[in-house]
Motif scaffolding. Structure first.
Motif, PDB file in Angstrom:
ATOM      1  N   GLU A   1       5.903  -3.820  11.131  1.00 46.93           N
ATOM      2  CA  GLU A   1       5.672  -3.317  12.487  1.00 46.93           C
ATOM      3  C   GLU A   1       6.231  -4.283  13.530  1.00 46.93           C
ATOM      4  OE1 GLU A   1       1.550  -2.534  13.105  1.00 46.93           O
ATOM      5  OE2 GLU A   1       1.327  -1.395  11.239  1.00 46.93           O
ATOM      6  N   ASN A   2       6.096  -5.583  13.273  1.00 45.24           N
ATOM      7  CA  ASN A   2       6.581  -6.593  14.226  1.00 45.24           C
ATOM      8  C   ASN A   2       8.098  -6.567  14.361  1.00 45.24           C
ATOM      9  OD1 ASN A   2       3.890  -7.305  14.228  1.00 45.24           O
ATOM     10  ND2 ASN A   2       4.170  -9.236  13.148  1.00 45.24           N
TER      11      ASN A   2
ATOM     12  N   CYS B   1       2.200 -14.475   2.507  1.00 41.97           N
ATOM     13  CA  CYS B   1       1.561 -14.332   1.190  1.00 41.97           C
ATOM     14  C   CYS B   1       1.117 -15.686   0.651  1.00 41.97           C
ATOM     15  CB  CYS B   1       2.515 -13.656   0.204  1.00 41.97           C
ATOM     16  SG  CYS B   1       2.735 -11.887   0.466  1.00 41.97           S
TER      17      CYS B   1
ATOM     18  N   GLU C   1       3.965  -4.105   4.944  1.00 45.55           N
ATOM     19  CA  GLU C   1       4.043  -2.997   5.889  1.00 45.55           C
ATOM     20  C   GLU C   1       3.561  -3.411   7.280  1.00 45.55           C
ATOM     21  OE1 GLU C   1       3.748   1.162   4.532  1.00 45.55           O
ATOM     22  OE2 GLU C   1       2.414   0.338   3.004  1.00 45.55           O
ATOM     23  N   ARG C   2       2.502  -4.215   7.317  1.00 41.32           N
ATOM     24  CA  ARG C   2       1.984  -4.670   8.609  1.00 41.32           C
ATOM     25  C   ARG C   2       3.004  -5.547   9.325  1.00 41.32           C
ATOM     26  NH1 ARG C   2       1.567  -6.023  12.711  1.00 41.32           N
ATOM     27  NH2 ARG C   2      -0.177  -6.726  13.991  1.00 41.32           N
ATOM     28  N   LEU C   3       3.640  -6.479   8.630  1.00 33.61           N
ATOM     29  CA  LEU C   3       4.648  -7.329   9.247  1.00 33.61           C
ATOM     30  C   LEU C   3       5.875  -6.527   9.671  1.00 33.61           C
ATOM     31  CD1 LEU C   3       4.465 -10.442   6.905  1.00 33.61           C
ATOM     32  CD2 LEU C   3       3.850 -10.377   9.319  1.00 33.61           C
TER      33      LEU C   3
ATOM     34  N   ARG D   1       1.447  -5.705  -0.570  1.00 25.64           N
ATOM     35  CA  ARG D   1       2.054  -4.484  -0.036  1.00 25.64           C
ATOM     36  C   ARG D   1       1.598  -4.244   1.402  1.00 25.64           C
ATOM     37  NH1 ARG D   1       1.045   0.004  -4.812  1.00 25.64           N
ATOM     38  NH2 ARG D   1       2.880  -0.438  -6.124  1.00 25.64           N
ATOM     39  N   TRP D   2       0.292  -4.392   1.633  1.00 26.11           N
ATOM     40  CA  TRP D   2      -0.254  -4.159   2.974  1.00 26.11           C
ATOM     41  C   TRP D   2       0.349  -5.133   3.975  1.00 26.11           C
ATOM     42  CZ3 TRP D   2      -2.806  -6.823   6.764  1.00 26.11           C
ATOM     43  CH2 TRP D   2      -3.389  -6.060   7.777  1.00 26.11           C
ATOM     44  N   LEU D   3       0.435  -6.406   3.597  1.00 29.44           N
ATOM     45  CA  LEU D   3       1.002  -7.407   4.492  1.00 29.44           C
ATOM     46  C   LEU D   3       2.460  -7.089   4.829  1.00 29.44           C
ATOM     47  CD1 LEU D   3      -0.474 -10.678   2.921  1.00 29.44           C
ATOM     48  CD2 LEU D   3      -1.011  -9.737   5.182  1.00 29.44           C
TER      49      LEU D   3
ATOM     50  N   HIS E   1       7.284 -12.500   5.224  1.00 31.23           N
ATOM     51  CA  HIS E   1       6.290 -11.938   4.299  1.00 31.23           C
ATOM     52  C   HIS E   1       5.944 -12.941   3.202  1.00 31.23           C
ATOM     53  CE1 HIS E   1       5.395  -9.503   0.571  1.00 31.23           C
ATOM     54  NE2 HIS E   1       4.412  -9.144   1.372  1.00 31.23           N
TER      55      HIS E   1
END
Length: 251
Positions: free
Chosen positions: A123-124, A76, A119-121, A115-117, A72
């Motif tokens: 998932e991986n 960023c 949560e998205r990461l 924050r979005w990044l 993350h």
């Protein structure tokens, strides 16, 4: 015309009004990683050893999720976000990253994208991210989103005292409403324990991590610097909180 729910639009107007003061902000965003509905690092049944060795720790038996956290941070940086640090927090599976210092709009925008990044990461990695102020009840630290308020230029001792009085008087008038702006479930975190002030009280102090507003020793010694609002919750709206601090301190 912006919709009333657009908190960024209101902050944009406020930031323009007080642009000559050049307020800067830094945000500490705490959060908790979850897997299978348990904080990462918690055993399937029961609880881990008491908090203490996890904060800024190292080692596979103390630290959980570092791969996601460092991934993350790298994303960023590549995205041009002003991320300036990461660290493991007090509870297993609990982490923090910092954004800033930046102006009010920029720091809030960067925080929302970060924050979005995250949560998205997640998932991986099959890991969920919680911004709950108190993800685990009991003798465990909650998760905050504290704000550091900077003011450009040198401030006199009298001006600093005036700001402290302003913060106190404003909070006494509408403290609970103010806390609601700073995140849902505030009462579960602001108990007066675990490095928090009680939700029903307001106080400030030099190097006091249990105060509502912490004044760093360097600010007290130099009669200028920044103030740290330790009350915001991890799930606060950065646009609302930044706007309120500008209104209180600059206004």
């Amino acid at each position: 015309m912006a919709h009333p729910s657009n908190t960024r639009a209101r902050l944009r107007t406020l930031a323009e009004t007080y642009k000559d003061l050049e307020p800067w902000f830094g945000i500490e965003q705490e959060y908790t990683l979850f897997k299978n509905e348990r904080p990462l690092g918690f055993p399937k049944d029961g609880f881990p050893a008491p908090q203490g060795p996890y904060y800024c720790g190292v080692g596979a038996e103390k630290i959980f999720g570092r791969g996601l956290i460092e991934d993350h941070m790298g994303v960023c940086i590549r995205a041009g976000l002003q991320i300036c640090g990461i660290n493991a927090e007090v509870m297993p599976g609990q982490w923090e990253f910092q954004i800033g210092p930046l102006g009010s709009l920029a720091v809030s925008d960067h925080m929302m994208v970060a924050r979005w990044l995250l949560e998205r990461l997640g998932e991986n990695y099959g890991i969920a991210v919680s911004f709950s102020p108190k993800p685990v009840l009991g003798d465990w630290n909650g998760a905050g989103g504290s704000r550091k308020f900077f003011h450009q230029g040198h401030a006199s001792a009298g001006r600093n005292r005036s700001r402290q009085r302003s913060l106190r008087e404003t909070e006494i008038e509408a403290y609970r409403a103010y806390c609601r702006l700073r995140g849902r479930e505030m009462d579960t975190r602001l108990t007066g324990k675990h490095e928090t002030a009680n939700i029903n009280e307001f106080r400030y102090g030099v190097s006091d991590r249990g105060a509502s507003i912490r004044i760093p020793m360097s600010t007290a010694n130099n009669k200028s610097g920044y103030l740290e609002d330790r009350r915001p919750a991890a799930n606060m709206d950065p646009y609302q909180v930044t706007a309120r601090l500008i209104e209180t301190v600059a206004g």
